[in-house]
Scaffold this active site. Sequence first.
Site, PDB file in Angstrom:
ATOM      1  N   HIS A 136      -3.457   5.069   5.411  1.00 33.52           N
ATOM      2  CA  HIS A 136      -2.772   4.546   6.606  1.00 33.52           C
ATOM      3  C   HIS A 136      -2.386   3.068   6.497  1.00 33.52           C
ATOM      4  CE1 HIS A 136      -3.441   8.225   8.746  1.00 33.52           C
ATOM      5  NE2 HIS A 136      -4.759   8.106   8.751  1.00 33.52           N
TER       6      HIS A 136
HETATM    7 ZN    ZN Z   1      -7.710  11.592   8.164  1.00 39.49          ZN
END
Ligand code: ZN
Length: 378
Positions: A136
């Site tokens: 992320h």
């Molecule tokens: Zn995850």
Amino acid sequence: MAARKAIFIYSPELEKYHYPPEHPFNTVRAKKARETINSMGLLSRSNVREVPPVPADRIVLKKFHSARYLHALKSTSQGRWDAEALEMGIGTQDCPVFPGLYEYAVLAVGGTLVAAKQILAGDAEIAFNPSGGFHHAGPERASGFCYINDVALACMVLAERVKRVLYLDVDVHHGDGVAYAFYDRSDVMTISFHQDPRTLFPGTGFADEIGTGQGKGYCVNVPLPVGTYDQVYLKAFEAIALPLIKAYNPGVFVFELGADALAGDPLAHLQLTNNVYAEIVHHLLAFNKPVVATGGGGYNVDNTVRAWALAWSIFCGADAGQQMGQAIGGVLLESTEWQGGLRDRALAVSESQLETVVPAVEATIETIKSTVFPIHGL
Ligand SMILES: [Zn+2]
């Protein structure tokens, strides 16, 4: 075929660091996975080596992250946290500041870069860093428990030397940091299977996000409805990922093996067993190309550890060619009693799962077949 040279990336040095106790991301998972595979003799095979991570070089980190961001991350870790850092996502509830944060991030990420380096040198054919998988993180953004994006960095480093890198992400969350890093590039193809972004963080990864410019058709997103179970997941994998990988013909794989798509994960809502992960690992190995694999999410610690140990048993050649159905284990997903088997027990599928999941997944398969497949001559 001889067992492939496999390296397991681990060092007790990693155990010095912990996210805050109330945080779901548990760094002990790598240690426990190592204990499990070691107890099974899967670190002492002749084709296996254990390799310690080394802290990533700043110059490599700067291939993806900005100098401003790296500076803020390091200063924060040394106790100088400010509004500028917070604006970049450092010091939020998801990405808290904890003692040794920078040292941990750089070491865990360094493990994935060691893996890539050994693959490039021909010293390993398969490398697994269970402490990696921070998909992320953005160039100037801490996000979703991730500070430095090791998998994006590994793809970049590999793409400098190998034609066509295939990034596969089976974490239950969209691999946004990696997908967007290569959104306009065709030398790294990203394929992410994840829970429907309308129902889960980070809220991106719709089927119509397929890349742009040179990268159009080289970003593949497979959103899956709540309740998705083994058979339908594998059907989607075989219908979408396998033909695309075959057509792309990558020189190397980067594989983010988050285990939070398993049933019983406290943060997500898919209903997989680890037999799916085993199938996917077998599929990847059948391409006979090097693999840099990492951990990732997985917030039920016992289930995650077993899934990663199972994946390693296949990586190192100990679980050769067992197919789903022949090798379903007897381990209960919620059980903390581990009794010699790594595979999860098959889960029953309810009527409502059949009714909601099948049409949604079939529609997604058709969408991707009509938008992405023609770009690859399929
Ligand atoms: Zn995850």
